[in-house]
Write a protein that holds these residues in place. Structure first.
Motif, PDB file in Angstrom:
ATOM      1  N   ASP A 136       0.851  -1.189   0.000  1.00 33.84           N
ATOM      2  CA  ASP A 136       0.000   0.000   0.000  1.00 33.84           C
ATOM      3  C   ASP A 136       0.891   1.244   0.000  1.00 33.84           C
ATOM      4  OD1 ASP A 136      -1.795   2.080   0.439  1.00 33.84           O
ATOM      5  OD2 ASP A 136      -2.997   0.937   1.886  1.00 33.84           O
ATOM      6  N   SER A 137       1.283   1.658  -1.184  1.00 32.76           N
ATOM      7  CA  SER A 137       2.215   2.783  -1.303  1.00 32.76           C
ATOM      8  C   SER A 137       1.601   4.085  -0.799  1.00 32.76           C
ATOM      9  CB  SER A 137       2.698   2.936  -2.746  1.00 32.76           C
ATOM     10  OG  SER A 137       1.607   3.107  -3.617  1.00 32.76           O
ATOM     11  N   GLU A 138       0.298   4.239  -0.938  1.00 27.43           N
ATOM     12  CA  GLU A 138      -0.358   5.451  -0.447  1.00 27.43           C
ATOM     13  C   GLU A 138      -0.289   5.525   1.079  1.00 27.43           C
ATOM     14  OE1 GLU A 138      -4.722   7.573  -0.471  1.00 27.43           O
ATOM     15  OE2 GLU A 138      -4.152   6.376  -2.212  1.00 27.43           O
ATOM     16  N   ALA A 139      -0.536   4.406   1.752  1.00 30.75           N
ATOM     17  CA  ALA A 139      -0.448   4.383   3.218  1.00 30.75           C
ATOM     18  C   ALA A 139       0.986   4.617   3.672  1.00 30.75           C
ATOM     19  CB  ALA A 139      -0.964   3.048   3.758  1.00 30.75           C
ATOM     20  N   LEU A 140       1.948   4.068   2.944  1.00 31.13           N
ATOM     21  CA  LEU A 140       3.356   4.289   3.285  1.00 31.13           C
ATOM     22  C   LEU A 140       3.716   5.766   3.138  1.00 31.13           C
ATOM     23  CD1 LEU A 140       6.159   3.315   4.070  1.00 31.13           C
ATOM     24  CD2 LEU A 140       6.560   2.762   1.657  1.00 31.13           C
ATOM     25  N   ALA A 141       3.265   6.381   2.042  1.00 36.06           N
ATOM     26  CA  ALA A 141       3.539   7.805   1.826  1.00 36.06           C
ATOM     27  C   ALA A 141       2.939   8.648   2.946  1.00 36.06           C
ATOM     28  CB  ALA A 141       3.001   8.247   0.469  1.00 36.06           C
ATOM     29  N   LYS A 142       1.696   8.342   3.339  1.00 32.60           N
ATOM     30  CA  LYS A 142       1.056   9.088   4.426  1.00 32.60           C
ATOM     31  C   LYS A 142       1.808   8.906   5.744  1.00 32.60           C
ATOM     32  CE  LYS A 142      -3.620   9.152   2.556  1.00 32.60           C
ATOM     33  NZ  LYS A 142      -5.001   8.660   2.695  1.00 32.60           N
ATOM     34  N   ALA A 143       2.276   7.677   6.023  1.00 31.22           N
ATOM     35  CA  ALA A 143       3.030   7.424   7.250  1.00 31.22           C
ATOM     36  C   ALA A 143       4.345   8.193   7.243  1.00 31.22           C
ATOM     37  CB  ALA A 143       3.292   5.920   7.412  1.00 31.22           C
ATOM     38  N   LEU A 144       5.011   8.220   6.105  1.00 27.32           N
ATOM     39  CA  LEU A 144       6.277   8.948   6.002  1.00 27.32           C
ATOM     40  C   LEU A 144       6.068  10.449   6.219  1.00 27.32           C
ATOM     41  CD1 LEU A 144       7.866   7.096   2.975  1.00 27.32           C
ATOM     42  CD2 LEU A 144       8.676   7.056   5.341  1.00 27.32           C
ATOM     43  N   ILE A 145       5.065  10.996   5.583  1.00 29.92           N
ATOM     44  CA  ILE A 145       4.783  12.432   5.720  1.00 29.92           C
ATOM     45  C   ILE A 145       4.386  12.749   7.159  1.00 29.92           C
ATOM     46  CG2 ILE A 145       3.183  14.273   5.038  1.00 29.92           C
ATOM     47  CD1 ILE A 145       3.221  12.921   2.200  1.00 29.92           C
ATOM     48  N   SER A 146       3.537  11.919   7.738  1.00 30.39           N
ATOM     49  CA  SER A 146       3.095  12.140   9.116  1.00 30.39           C
ATOM     50  C   SER A 146       4.271  12.103  10.088  1.00 30.39           C
ATOM     51  CB  SER A 146       2.079  11.070   9.502  1.00 30.39           C
ATOM     52  OG  SER A 146       1.804  11.103  10.871  1.00 30.39           O
ATOM     53  N   SER A 147       5.209  11.191   9.849  1.00 29.66           N
ATOM     54  CA  SER A 147       6.329  11.055  10.780  1.00 29.66           C
ATOM     55  C   SER A 147       7.324  12.205  10.693  1.00 29.66           C
ATOM     56  CB  SER A 147       7.052   9.724  10.564  1.00 29.66           C
ATOM     57  OG  SER A 147       7.740   9.722   9.335  1.00 29.66           O
ATOM     58  N   LEU A 148       7.182  13.064   9.696  1.00 28.86           N
ATOM     59  CA  LEU A 148       8.057  14.225   9.583  1.00 28.86           C
ATOM     60  C   LEU A 148       7.583  15.404  10.423  1.00 28.86           C
ATOM     61  CD1 LEU A 148       8.859  14.107   5.772  1.00 28.86           C
ATOM     62  CD2 LEU A 148      10.316  13.377   7.676  1.00 28.86           C
ATOM     63  N   GLU A 149       6.350  15.343  10.921  1.00 25.48           N
ATOM     64  CA  GLU A 149       5.857  16.393  11.804  1.00 25.48           C
ATOM     65  C   GLU A 149       6.631  16.300  13.120  1.00 25.48           C
ATOM     66  OE1 GLU A 149       1.704  15.591  12.160  1.00 25.48           O
ATOM     67  OE2 GLU A 149       1.347  15.911  10.024  1.00 25.48           O
ATOM     68  N   GLU A 150       7.121  17.422  13.612  1.00 25.07           N
ATOM     69  CA  GLU A 150       8.040  17.419  14.755  1.00 25.07           C
ATOM     70  C   GLU A 150       7.486  16.697  15.979  1.00 25.07           C
ATOM     71  OE1 GLU A 150      11.002  20.342  17.271  1.00 25.07           O
ATOM     72  OE2 GLU A 150       9.777  21.181  15.685  1.00 25.07           O
ATOM     73  N   THR A 151       6.244  16.963  16.360  1.00 20.98           N
ATOM     74  CA  THR A 151       5.711  16.317  17.565  1.00 20.98           C
ATOM     75  C   THR A 151       5.576  14.804  17.360  1.00 20.98           C
ATOM     76  OG1 THR A 151       3.452  16.818  16.873  1.00 20.98           O
ATOM     77  CG2 THR A 151       4.494  18.353  18.405  1.00 20.98           C
ATOM     78  N   THR A 152       5.151  14.411  16.174  1.00 17.08           N
ATOM     79  CA  THR A 152       5.031  12.983  15.877  1.00 17.08           C
ATOM     80  C   THR A 152       6.396  12.329  15.880  1.00 17.08           C
ATOM     81  OG1 THR A 152       3.052  13.379  14.546  1.00 17.08           O
ATOM     82  CG2 THR A 152       4.186  11.296  14.195  1.00 17.08           C
ATOM     83  N   LEU A 153       7.354  12.960  15.220  1.00 17.04           N
ATOM     84  CA  LEU A 153       8.706  12.415  15.158  1.00 17.04           C
ATOM     85  C   LEU A 153       9.300  12.268  16.558  1.00 17.04           C
ATOM     86  CD1 LEU A 153      11.195  11.487  13.606  1.00 17.04           C
ATOM     87  CD2 LEU A 153      11.853  13.890  13.402  1.00 17.04           C
ATOM     88  N   ASN A 154       9.158  13.283  17.390  1.00 19.16           N
ATOM     89  CA  ASN A 154       9.687  13.211  18.751  1.00 19.16           C
ATOM     90  C   ASN A 154       9.078  12.048  19.525  1.00 19.16           C
ATOM     91  OD1 ASN A 154      11.256  15.440  18.212  1.00 19.16           O
ATOM     92  ND2 ASN A 154       9.943  16.867  19.306  1.00 19.16           N
ATOM     93  N   ARG A 155       7.759  11.894  19.441  1.00 22.90           N
ATOM     94  CA  ARG A 155       7.075  10.803  20.145  1.00 22.90           C
ATOM     95  C   ARG A 155       7.567   9.450  19.649  1.00 22.90           C
ATOM     96  NH1 ARG A 155       2.272  11.635  18.451  1.00 22.90           N
ATOM     97  NH2 ARG A 155       2.258   9.984  16.899  1.00 22.90           N
ATOM     98  N   LEU A 156       7.664   9.294  18.329  1.00 25.65           N
ATOM     99  CA  LEU A 156       8.094   8.026  17.771  1.00 25.65           C
ATOM    100  C   LEU A 156       9.520   7.677  18.190  1.00 25.65           C
ATOM    101  CD1 LEU A 156       6.674   8.321  14.137  1.00 25.65           C
ATOM    102  CD2 LEU A 156       5.776   6.906  15.994  1.00 25.65           C
ATOM    103  N   VAL A 157      10.409   8.655  18.159  1.00 28.37           N
ATOM    104  CA  VAL A 157      11.813   8.405  18.500  1.00 28.37           C
ATOM    105  C   VAL A 157      11.953   8.029  19.974  1.00 28.37           C
ATOM    106  CG1 VAL A 157      14.091   9.477  18.713  1.00 28.37           C
ATOM    107  CG2 VAL A 157      12.764   9.791  16.627  1.00 28.37           C
ATOM    108  N   VAL A 158      11.301   8.757  20.856  1.00 27.56           N
ATOM    109  CA  VAL A 158      11.383   8.454  22.296  1.00 27.56           C
ATOM    110  C   VAL A 158      10.846   7.054  22.577  1.00 27.56           C
ATOM    111  CG1 VAL A 158      10.440   9.063  24.566  1.00 27.56           C
ATOM    112  CG2 VAL A 158      11.368  10.841  23.081  1.00 27.56           C
ATOM    113  N   ASN A 159       9.696   6.743  22.024  1.00 27.03           N
ATOM    114  CA  ASN A 159       9.094   5.433  22.278  1.00 27.03           C
ATOM    115  C   ASN A 159       9.842   4.308  21.570  1.00 27.03           C
ATOM    116  OD1 ASN A 159       7.086   6.385  24.007  1.00 27.03           O
ATOM    117  ND2 ASN A 159       5.773   6.923  22.304  1.00 27.03           N
TER     118      ASN A 159
END
Length: 84
Positions: A35-58
């Protein structure tokens, strides 16, 4: 707190046992296979600073939880011991 982007920010497809380790939106992002569309959305979402910070810490906590050092400690001391 500003965190540098690292390889700890994980994206994976929902195959095998990956969903037992990666919690979608918590310590990584899970997308359906092929699902390339879902992958693209996940990649874009993970570039948002608050999301990225949460993902990295966890993701770091998850990495520590599944480390070889922790596994050896659990084997040697048992899960009920203070260092387990």
């Amino acid at each position: 707190m500003r965190l540098k982007r690292t390889s700890l920010d994980e994206k994976a497809t929902e195959v095998g046992n990956l969903a037992e380790v990666i919690e979608d939106g918590v310590n990584g992002m899970l997308v359906p296979p092929s699902d390339s569309e879902a992958l693209a959305k996940a990649l874009i979402s993970s570039l948002e600073e608050t999301t990225l910070n949460r993902l990295v810490v966890n993701a770091q906590k998850t990495k520590d939880r599944f480390s070889w050092d922790r596994l050896v400690t659990l084997i040697c001391n048992g899960p009920g011991e203070p260092n387990g």
